[in-house]
Design a protein around this motif. Structure first.
Motif, PDB file in Angstrom:
ATOM      1  N   GLU A 105       0.733  -1.303  -0.027  1.00 16.78           N
ATOM      2  CA  GLU A 105      -0.075   0.040   0.265  1.00 16.78           C
ATOM      3  C   GLU A 105       0.752   1.299  -0.107  1.00 16.78           C
ATOM      4  O   GLU A 105       0.531   2.232  -0.610  1.00 16.78           O
ATOM      5  CB  GLU A 105      -0.880   0.041   1.206  1.00 16.78           C
ATOM      6  N   LEU A 106       1.918   1.195   0.665  1.00 13.49           N
ATOM      7  CA  LEU A 106       2.787   2.546   0.685  1.00 13.49           C
ATOM      8  C   LEU A 106       3.762   2.585  -0.662  1.00 13.49           C
ATOM      9  O   LEU A 106       3.667   3.731  -1.013  1.00 13.49           O
ATOM     10  CB  LEU A 106       3.730   2.354   2.030  1.00 13.49           C
ATOM     11  N   GLU A 107       3.798   1.735  -1.179  1.00 10.55           N
ATOM     12  CA  GLU A 107       4.229   1.511  -2.620  1.00 10.55           C
ATOM     13  C   GLU A 107       3.512   2.146  -3.387  1.00 10.55           C
ATOM     14  O   GLU A 107       3.889   2.996  -4.464  1.00 10.55           O
ATOM     15  CB  GLU A 107       5.005   0.195  -2.914  1.00 10.55           C
ATOM     16  N   ALA A 108       2.373   1.688  -3.509  1.00 11.15           N
ATOM     17  CA  ALA A 108       1.178   1.887  -4.363  1.00 11.15           C
ATOM     18  C   ALA A 108       0.820   3.669  -4.394  1.00 11.15           C
ATOM     19  O   ALA A 108       0.565   4.161  -5.301  1.00 11.15           O
ATOM     20  CB  ALA A 108      -0.085   1.223  -4.211  1.00 11.15           C
ATOM     21  N   ALA A 109       1.001   3.953  -3.006  1.00 11.57           N
ATOM     22  CA  ALA A 109       0.851   5.483  -2.715  1.00 11.57           C
ATOM     23  C   ALA A 109       2.069   6.190  -3.315  1.00 11.57           C
ATOM     24  O   ALA A 109       1.987   7.533  -2.955  1.00 11.57           O
ATOM     25  CB  ALA A 109       0.431   5.677  -1.017  1.00 11.57           C
ATOM     26  N   GLY A 110       2.976   5.472  -3.506  1.00  9.23           N
ATOM     27  CA  GLY A 110       4.198   6.389  -3.958  1.00  9.23           C
ATOM     28  C   GLY A 110       5.028   6.989  -2.908  1.00  9.23           C
ATOM     29  O   GLY A 110       5.986   7.831  -3.169  1.00  9.23           O
ATOM     30  N   LEU A 111       4.911   6.453  -1.682  1.00 10.35           N
ATOM     31  CA  LEU A 111       5.694   6.804  -0.370  1.00 10.35           C
ATOM     32  C   LEU A 111       6.882   6.164  -0.320  1.00 10.35           C
ATOM     33  O   LEU A 111       8.019   6.692   0.034  1.00 10.35           O
ATOM     34  CB  LEU A 111       4.952   6.879   0.742  1.00 10.35           C
ATOM     35  N   ILE A 112       7.025   4.894  -0.782  1.00  7.32           N
ATOM     36  CA  ILE A 112       8.174   4.111  -0.708  1.00  7.32           C
ATOM     37  C   ILE A 112       8.434   3.515  -1.974  1.00  7.32           C
ATOM     38  O   ILE A 112       7.443   3.144  -2.914  1.00  7.32           O
ATOM     39  CB  ILE A 112       8.284   3.031   0.478  1.00  7.32           C
ATOM     40  N   LYS A 113       9.666   2.741  -2.000  1.00  5.47           N
ATOM     41  CA  LYS A 113      10.139   2.015  -3.522  1.00  5.47           C
ATOM     42  C   LYS A 113      10.733   0.831  -2.753  1.00  5.47           C
ATOM     43  O   LYS A 113      11.597   1.025  -1.961  1.00  5.47           O
ATOM     44  CB  LYS A 113      10.646   2.731  -4.507  1.00  5.47           C
TER      45      LYS A 113
ATOM     46  N   ASP B 180      13.383   2.632  -0.521  1.00  5.56           N
ATOM     47  CA  ASP B 180      13.668   3.841  -0.858  1.00  5.56           C
ATOM     48  C   ASP B 180      12.605   4.797  -0.389  1.00  5.56           C
ATOM     49  O   ASP B 180      11.477   4.776  -0.857  1.00  5.56           O
ATOM     50  CB  ASP B 180      13.836   4.005  -2.402  1.00  5.56           C
ATOM     51  N   LEU B 181      12.883   5.699   0.678  1.00 11.52           N
ATOM     52  CA  LEU B 181      11.834   6.546   1.122  1.00 11.52           C
ATOM     53  C   LEU B 181      11.821   8.006   0.575  1.00 11.52           C
ATOM     54  O   LEU B 181      11.190   8.823   1.223  1.00 11.52           O
ATOM     55  CB  LEU B 181      12.140   6.446   2.722  1.00 11.52           C
ATOM     56  N   THR B 182      12.110   8.133  -0.607  1.00 16.04           N
ATOM     57  CA  THR B 182      12.235   9.326  -1.158  1.00 16.04           C
ATOM     58  C   THR B 182      10.985   9.955  -1.356  1.00 16.04           C
ATOM     59  O   THR B 182      10.526  11.166  -1.101  1.00 16.04           O
ATOM     60  CB  THR B 182      12.821   9.483  -2.753  1.00 16.04           C
ATOM     61  N   GLY B 183      10.053   9.287  -1.803  1.00 10.89           N
ATOM     62  CA  GLY B 183       8.388   9.764  -1.799  1.00 10.89           C
ATOM     63  C   GLY B 183       7.978  10.116  -0.668  1.00 10.89           C
ATOM     64  O   GLY B 183       7.351  10.989  -0.680  1.00 10.89           O
ATOM     65  N   LEU B 184       8.062   9.473   0.382  1.00 16.29           N
ATOM     66  CA  LEU B 184       7.631  10.066   1.810  1.00 16.29           C
ATOM     67  C   LEU B 184       8.378  11.378   2.164  1.00 16.29           C
ATOM     68  O   LEU B 184       7.749  12.243   2.732  1.00 16.29           O
ATOM     69  CB  LEU B 184       8.012   9.006   2.839  1.00 16.29           C
ATOM     70  N   VAL B 185       9.758  11.419   1.717  1.00 15.86           N
ATOM     71  CA  VAL B 185      10.297  12.784   2.212  1.00 15.86           C
ATOM     72  C   VAL B 185       9.806  13.819   1.365  1.00 15.86           C
ATOM     73  O   VAL B 185       9.760  14.787   2.034  1.00 15.86           O
ATOM     74  CB  VAL B 185      11.969  12.330   1.849  1.00 15.86           C
ATOM     75  N   GLU B 186       9.713  13.465   0.101  1.00 18.02           N
ATOM     76  CA  GLU B 186       9.080  14.573  -0.817  1.00 18.02           C
ATOM     77  C   GLU B 186       7.328  15.002  -0.305  1.00 18.02           C
ATOM     78  O   GLU B 186       7.479  16.147  -0.198  1.00 18.02           O
ATOM     79  CB  GLU B 186       8.942  14.215  -2.255  1.00 18.02           C
ATOM     80  N   LYS B 187       6.839  13.969   0.143  1.00 15.92           N
ATOM     81  CA  LYS B 187       5.414  14.296   0.648  1.00 15.92           C
ATOM     82  C   LYS B 187       5.628  15.296   1.944  1.00 15.92           C
ATOM     83  O   LYS B 187       4.762  16.261   2.235  1.00 15.92           O
ATOM     84  CB  LYS B 187       4.771  12.864   0.904  1.00 15.92           C
ATOM     85  N   LEU B 188       6.471  14.917   2.746  1.00 17.16           N
ATOM     86  CA  LEU B 188       6.995  15.407   4.152  1.00 17.16           C
ATOM     87  C   LEU B 188       7.275  17.018   4.048  1.00 17.16           C
ATOM     88  O   LEU B 188       6.939  17.861   4.638  1.00 17.16           O
ATOM     89  CB  LEU B 188       7.610  14.717   4.901  1.00 17.16           C
ATOM     90  N   LYS B 189       7.980  17.214   2.761  1.00 16.64           N
ATOM     91  CA  LYS B 189       8.502  18.354   2.339  1.00 16.64           C
ATOM     92  C   LYS B 189       7.474  19.324   1.859  1.00 16.64           C
ATOM     93  O   LYS B 189       7.437  20.496   2.193  1.00 16.64           O
ATOM     94  CB  LYS B 189       9.627  18.336   1.206  1.00 16.64           C
TER      95      LYS B 189
END
Length: 105
Positions: free
Chosen positions: A37-45, A62-71
């Motif tokens: 689910e986290l991967e489908a939401a683009g938060l992790i890879k 890879d937590l880049t998606g989560l970091v970008e969302k938090l930014k």
């Protein structure tokens, strides 16, 4: 819990599903569903990790998606934090600390 394993910016976390499931008191199957689910939401890879002599290892995450969302959300968090500070300041300036009432018997 994934972020708890991310100690260095240049090194992606790689906890096992079993470890994450244990920390969250879930079955490994349920943990895999949450990761999907986290991967489908683009938060992790998920990035597969292998070893030539032992086969598969736990995945890198890879937590880049989560970091970008938090930014993107950071200005909103900062605004709420400032409101809380202002409210605390206003409360402390209004009446200060109350004195204890003494009861004489």
């Amino acid at each position: 819990h994934l972020a708890d394993y991310w100690w260095d910016v240049d090194r992606k976390p790689y906890p096992s599903v079993k470890t994450l499931a244990g920390r969250m008191r879930l079955s490994p199957r349920q943990m895999r569903r949450y990761i999907a689910e986290l991967e489908a939401a683009g938060l992790i890879k998920r990035i597969e990790r292998t070893a030539s002599h032992r086969g598969r290892l736990s995945n890198y995450y890879d937590l880049t998606g989560l970091v970008e969302k938090l930014k993107k959300l950071e200005p909103e968090f900062r605004e709420v934090e400032e409101e809380v500070k202002e409210n605390r300041k206003a409360v402390s300036q209004r009446g200060g600390r109350r004195r204890r009432s003494s009861v004489n018997s």
